[in-house]
Scaffold this active site. Structure first.
Site, short mmCIF file in Angstrom:
data_model
loop_
_atom_site.label_atom_id
_atom_site.label_comp_id
_atom_site.label_asym_id
_atom_site.label_seq_id
_atom_site.Cartn_x
_atom_site.Cartn_y
_atom_site.Cartn_z
N ARG A 23 0.88 -1.18 0.00
CA ARG A 23 0.00 0.00 0.00
C ARG A 23 0.91 1.22 0.00
O ARG A 23 1.69 1.42 0.95
CB ARG A 23 -0.90 -0.01 1.22
CG ARG A 23 -1.52 1.35 1.48
CD ARG A 23 -2.67 1.30 2.44
NE ARG A 23 -3.82 0.69 1.82
CZ ARG A 23 -5.06 0.75 2.30
NH1 ARG A 23 -5.29 1.40 3.42
NH2 ARG A 23 -6.05 0.18 1.67
N HIS B 122 -7.01 1.08 -6.72
CA HIS B 122 -7.29 0.19 -5.59
C HIS B 122 -7.95 -1.08 -6.16
O HIS B 122 -9.13 -1.33 -5.95
CB HIS B 122 -8.20 0.89 -4.58
CG HIS B 122 -8.20 0.28 -3.21
ND1 HIS B 122 -7.47 -0.86 -2.90
CD2 HIS B 122 -8.84 0.64 -2.06
CE1 HIS B 122 -7.65 -1.15 -1.62
NE2 HIS B 122 -8.48 -0.27 -1.09
N GLN C 126 -9.91 -3.74 -4.00
CA GLN C 126 -11.19 -3.20 -3.54
C GLN C 126 -12.25 -3.39 -4.62
O GLN C 126 -13.37 -3.85 -4.35
CB GLN C 126 -11.03 -1.70 -3.22
CG GLN C 126 -12.32 -1.03 -2.77
CD GLN C 126 -12.77 -1.51 -1.40
OE1 GLN C 126 -11.99 -1.49 -0.45
NE2 GLN C 126 -14.02 -1.94 -1.28
N ASP D 12 -17.04 7.59 -1.89
CA ASP D 12 -15.80 7.41 -1.13
C ASP D 12 -15.51 8.75 -0.44
O ASP D 12 -16.15 9.78 -0.76
CB ASP D 12 -14.67 7.00 -2.09
CG ASP D 12 -13.35 6.66 -1.38
OD1 ASP D 12 -13.35 6.50 -0.14
OD2 ASP D 12 -12.32 6.57 -2.08
N CYS E 26 -16.28 1.95 -0.03
CA CYS E 26 -15.12 1.08 0.25
C CYS E 26 -14.74 1.10 1.72
O CYS E 26 -14.08 0.18 2.19
CB CYS E 26 -13.95 1.52 -0.62
SG CYS E 26 -13.52 3.26 -0.38
N ARG F 211 -13.66 -8.47 0.71
CA ARG F 211 -12.22 -8.22 0.55
C ARG F 211 -11.46 -9.51 0.87
O ARG F 211 -10.52 -9.88 0.18
CB ARG F 211 -11.76 -7.10 1.50
CG ARG F 211 -12.28 -5.71 1.16
CD ARG F 211 -11.65 -5.17 -0.12
NE ARG F 211 -10.20 -5.12 -0.03
CZ ARG F 211 -9.50 -4.13 0.52
NH1 ARG F 211 -10.11 -3.06 0.98
NH2 ARG F 211 -8.17 -4.17 0.57
#
Ligand code: CP
Ligand code: NVA
Length: 308
Positions: free
Chosen positions: A104, A131, A134, A226, A266, A294
């Site tokens: 990340r 991402h 996700q 988001d 998310c 996930r």
């Protein structure tokens, strides 16, 4: 279709057929976890973090445990990417010990550089631009709720960010029509939109990007948002609050769809900013199903990339 040894840095690198296979595998792993109990026996995943995380860390680590492997958390201070040690050297060390690297990062180039210098699969666990894991979990959730991809419309409302980019790529590959509405100046990257439009022509879906909330949401089966300021943009948070206020997902906006749509996020959510409690906690909210998925989607990714 061969996944073994490949990197997952952005969904752009995967064809619609390959994304379909990844999503089918995610469904299989969720349905019959026992069948994968030894899938990564004796294997280790290094997890490098330049930014904080709840879901990504816990789901990758738990996923490795459930596959009979092991995961190692490397904190921002320990990773010290490009500060304590160069990114290529970190990659050249890790490949000697582990079977996969999840990272990340801030600059997307860092996962590209890790992948270029490590002979083991590198999985992007969020960069400033993408991402992908996700989006895989999100599209697993979409199919579970809608029962299909064909004819489904997803509306994304808010900042044209890393999550938006991966949703555009996933939608165009699964054949889900996607409509994005952002404030002017916060649109998703043009090259990613063009790529999604091109792939969407092949899979039979539309891709629409505008500053028009009503147009994006009308007829949508899913409404996704988001945070308004992503990790790394904390200094802009105050200024963004005013700009994004009209894009809050509240009951009124959900009603504009005219379809009683499902709600997606998310997470983490800044409740009271991009989404109200009323929407996030409504029976149409799938946010914790996304979070659960996930785990399943990433187990599928790891089995395909890192398995024997
Ligand atoms: N959605 C997501 O990636 O959550 P974390 O930042 O907590 O990992
Ligand atoms: N766009 C958000 C997603 C967090 C999972 C961020 O990058 O902070």
């Amino acid at each position: 279709m061969n996944f073994k040894g490949r990197d997952l840095l952005t969904l752009r690198d995967f064809t619609p057929e390959e994304i379909g296979r990844l999503l089918d595998k995610a469904a299989e792993v969720k349905k019959d976890p026992a069948a994968y109990r030894k899938a990564l026996d004796g294997k280790t995943l290094a997890m490098i973090f330049e930014k904080p995380s709840l879901r990504t860390r816990v789901t990758f680590e738990t996923g490795m445990t459930q596959l009979h492997g092991h995961a190692i958390y490397i904190s921002p201070a320990d990773a010290g990417l490009g500060k304590r040690e160069s990114v290529p050297d970190v990659a050249r060390n890790l490949e000697r010990w582990v079977n996969g690297i999840m990272a990340r990062v801030f600059a997307h180039q860092v996962v590209e550089d890790l992948a270029a210098h490590a002979g083991v699969p590198v999985i992007n666990g969020l960069s400033d631009d993408f991402h992908p894991v996700q989006a895989l979990a999100d599209f697993q959730t979409i199919r579970e709720a809608a029962g299909r991809y064909e004819g489904v419309k997803l509306a994304y409302v808010g900042d044209g960010n890393n999550v938006t980019h991966s949703l555009l790529l996933a939608a165009s590959r699964t054949g889900v029509s996607i409509s994005v509405a952002t404030p002017p100046g916060y649109e998703p990257r043009k090259d990613i939109v063009s790529e999604a439009v091109k792939t969407g022509r092949r899979t039979g879906c539309t891709v629409d990007v505008s500053n028009d909330l009503a147009r994006a949401v009308r007829g949508a089966h899913f409404v996704y948002t988001d945070v308004w300021a992503s990790m790394g943009q904390e200094s802009e948070a105050q200024q963004r609050k005013a700009i994004f206020a009209p894009f809050q997902v509240n009951a009124k906006l959900m009603a504009m769809a005219g379809t009683d749509p499902w709600f997606l996020h998310c997470l983490p959510a800044h409740r009271g900013e991009e989404v109200t409690d009323e929407v996030a906690d409504s029976p149409k909210s799938l946010i914790f199903q996304q979070a659960e998925n996930r785990l399943h989607a990433q187990k599928a990714v790891m089995v395909l990339l890192m398995g024997d």
